[in-house]
Design a protein around this motif. Sequence first.
Motif, PDB file in Angstrom:
ATOM      1  N   GLU A 207      21.507 -52.712  12.084  1.00 42.71           N
ATOM      2  CA  GLU A 207      22.130 -53.772  13.236  1.00 42.71           C
ATOM      3  C   GLU A 207      21.132 -54.616  13.441  1.00 42.71           C
ATOM      4  O   GLU A 207      21.376 -55.999  13.359  1.00 42.71           O
ATOM      5  CB  GLU A 207      22.318 -53.160  14.804  1.00 42.71           C
ATOM      6  CG  GLU A 207      24.112 -53.050  14.405  1.00 42.71           C
ATOM      7  CD  GLU A 207      24.604 -53.069  16.020  1.00 42.71           C
ATOM      8  OE1 GLU A 207      24.525 -53.411  16.700  1.00 42.71           O
ATOM      9  OE2 GLU A 207      24.801 -51.364  16.379  1.00 42.71           O
TER      10      GLU A 207
ATOM     11  N   LYS B  51      21.167 -58.759  12.629  1.00 39.80           N
ATOM     12  CA  LYS B  51      21.706 -59.456  13.344  1.00 39.80           C
ATOM     13  C   LYS B  51      20.115 -60.412  13.179  1.00 39.80           C
ATOM     14  O   LYS B  51      19.835 -61.117  14.637  1.00 39.80           O
ATOM     15  CB  LYS B  51      22.162 -59.025  14.285  1.00 39.80           C
ATOM     16  CG  LYS B  51      23.330 -57.886  15.159  1.00 39.80           C
ATOM     17  CD  LYS B  51      23.377 -57.425  16.420  1.00 39.80           C
ATOM     18  CE  LYS B  51      25.082 -56.144  16.379  1.00 39.80           C
ATOM     19  NZ  LYS B  51      25.167 -56.084  16.636  1.00 39.80           N
TER      20      LYS B  51
ATOM     21  N   ASP C  23      30.382 -47.319  10.719  1.00 42.11           N
ATOM     22  CA  ASP C  23      29.434 -47.936  11.490  1.00 42.11           C
ATOM     23  C   ASP C  23      29.028 -47.215  12.475  1.00 42.11           C
ATOM     24  O   ASP C  23      27.233 -47.107  12.552  1.00 42.11           O
ATOM     25  CB  ASP C  23      28.873 -49.769  11.225  1.00 42.11           C
ATOM     26  CG  ASP C  23      30.126 -49.894  12.657  1.00 42.11           C
ATOM     27  OD1 ASP C  23      30.849 -50.081  12.897  1.00 42.11           O
ATOM     28  OD2 ASP C  23      29.338 -50.347  13.769  1.00 42.11           O
ATOM     29  N   GLN C  24      29.638 -46.520  13.029  1.00 41.67           N
ATOM     30  CA  GLN C  24      29.842 -45.932  14.448  1.00 41.67           C
ATOM     31  C   GLN C  24      29.473 -44.625  13.842  1.00 41.67           C
ATOM     32  O   GLN C  24      28.638 -43.748  15.243  1.00 41.67           O
ATOM     33  CB  GLN C  24      30.536 -46.423  15.246  1.00 41.67           C
ATOM     34  CG  GLN C  24      30.975 -47.633  15.694  1.00 41.67           C
ATOM     35  CD  GLN C  24      29.435 -47.961  16.702  1.00 41.67           C
ATOM     36  OE1 GLN C  24      28.794 -47.579  17.131  1.00 41.67           O
ATOM     37  NE2 GLN C  24      29.009 -49.351  16.571  1.00 41.67           N
TER      38      GLN C  24
ATOM     39  N   LYS D 297      28.964 -56.135   6.825  1.00 38.41           N
ATOM     40  CA  LYS D 297      30.230 -55.569   7.361  1.00 38.41           C
ATOM     41  C   LYS D 297      31.002 -56.931   7.982  1.00 38.41           C
ATOM     42  O   LYS D 297      30.268 -57.686   8.662  1.00 38.41           O
ATOM     43  CB  LYS D 297      29.884 -54.720   7.715  1.00 38.41           C
ATOM     44  CG  LYS D 297      29.984 -54.460   9.611  1.00 38.41           C
ATOM     45  CD  LYS D 297      30.184 -52.885  10.812  1.00 38.41           C
ATOM     46  CE  LYS D 297      29.874 -53.610  12.215  1.00 38.41           C
ATOM     47  NZ  LYS D 297      30.808 -54.095  12.393  1.00 38.41           N
TER      48      LYS D 297
HETATM   49 MG    MG Z   1      28.806 -53.322  16.143  1.00 37.17          MG
END
Ligand code: MG
Length: 358
Positions: free
Chosen positions: A115, A119, A153-154, A212
């Motif tokens: 992330e 990001k 992703d989690q 993603k």
């Molecule tokens: Mg997310």
Amino acid sequence: MSKPRILTGDTPTSTGLHLGHYVGSLENRLRLQGEYDCYFLIANVHAFTTLAEKPDEVRANTIGIVKDWLAVGLDPERSTFVLQSEVPAIAELTFLFAMLLPFNKVMRNPTLKTEIEAKQLGDSYPFGFPMYAVGQCADILAFRPELVPVGEDQEAHIEMCRDVALKFNQLYCGVGNRVPPEEHAKAGGVFPIPRAKVGRVGRLPGIDGVQKMSKSLGNAIFLYDDARTVQKKLNKITTGRQSPTEPGNPSNVLMQYVDAFIGGQGPEGAARAAEIKRRYAAGDNIGDGHIKAELGEAINSLLEPMRQRRATLDGPEGDARVIDVIRRGTARANQVAEETLSLAKRAMRLDFGARTLG
Ligand code: MG
Ligand code: ATP
């Protein structure tokens, strides 16, 4: 007998949900909503990890996402919609669980690392950013669920959550090291060890074909996008293929969408998706433009009923309905979360009397 529980949720970092959420988690929520006692959480505190300067946006996003839940068919009469910021037990459990997680293990968490990169957070993210991974353990465990429907992703986060629950039960509830995870609750642990349930498509790529699909990355097709916008976004996908007779890569983003949205439509859809993929790989006179048009139709027919339901929630009246649903759900959720907190405190010898805040 009471139903086993599910906990899952979304962070309000955008005004709505996208196709990745649908195939990664929402489909499972819809399917399991009858069998399980479901808690769906809006992680609005976690949205401040990247939107601390935009409180109005977080608020509007919160309402937008709950509208999408209703539009998709999540049912607040059967399931409990929870607003994270109004469940104090979650914040307290976050602090307690932070003691059980080695700092370096949190910082090495692959989901966080990805992330930060995707990001482009560099090294300027707030302390609260890695904290959210700890907070997510509390979001989940506050409801003592068995199952957590999430995207791929989690998975690292769920693994961390399982570690916390195992350690808690072993340290404070006398559960032996050899007791298998699925027997922890029976052996006296406060927390059942939750399992991730990854959706039909664990990681749907965005229209950029690289990352993603993500609310925050500008590569998403939103559930509320109108038919033209959906088609326009699909048309932006590039595959590098020059002509309908050039053999294409059967696992590129376009083909993954074919699998997800044409293949997902029953046996006929599966047969059609297989045929498209075969012809695509062989360069058997099938152009990207044609495939995008067919995909546009499939996706729009999936989204149309959702758009219609969402339209009934437009404007201040829709907002009021959403706020009412959140309030009622959160009140129910607080009963469960408070019970969990008091069980956890008792196990940790922190029970010095009933909780009185007044
Ligand atoms: Mg997310
Ligand atoms: P953000 O960019 O702010 O992280 P997001 O698009 O990743 O937003 P989340 O709220 O973080 O959305 O995720 C909500 C749920 O949807 C999680 O269970 C996550 O695993 C799942 N999910 C998100 N994106 C995808 C995707 N592209 N494919 C499959 N599942 C996804």
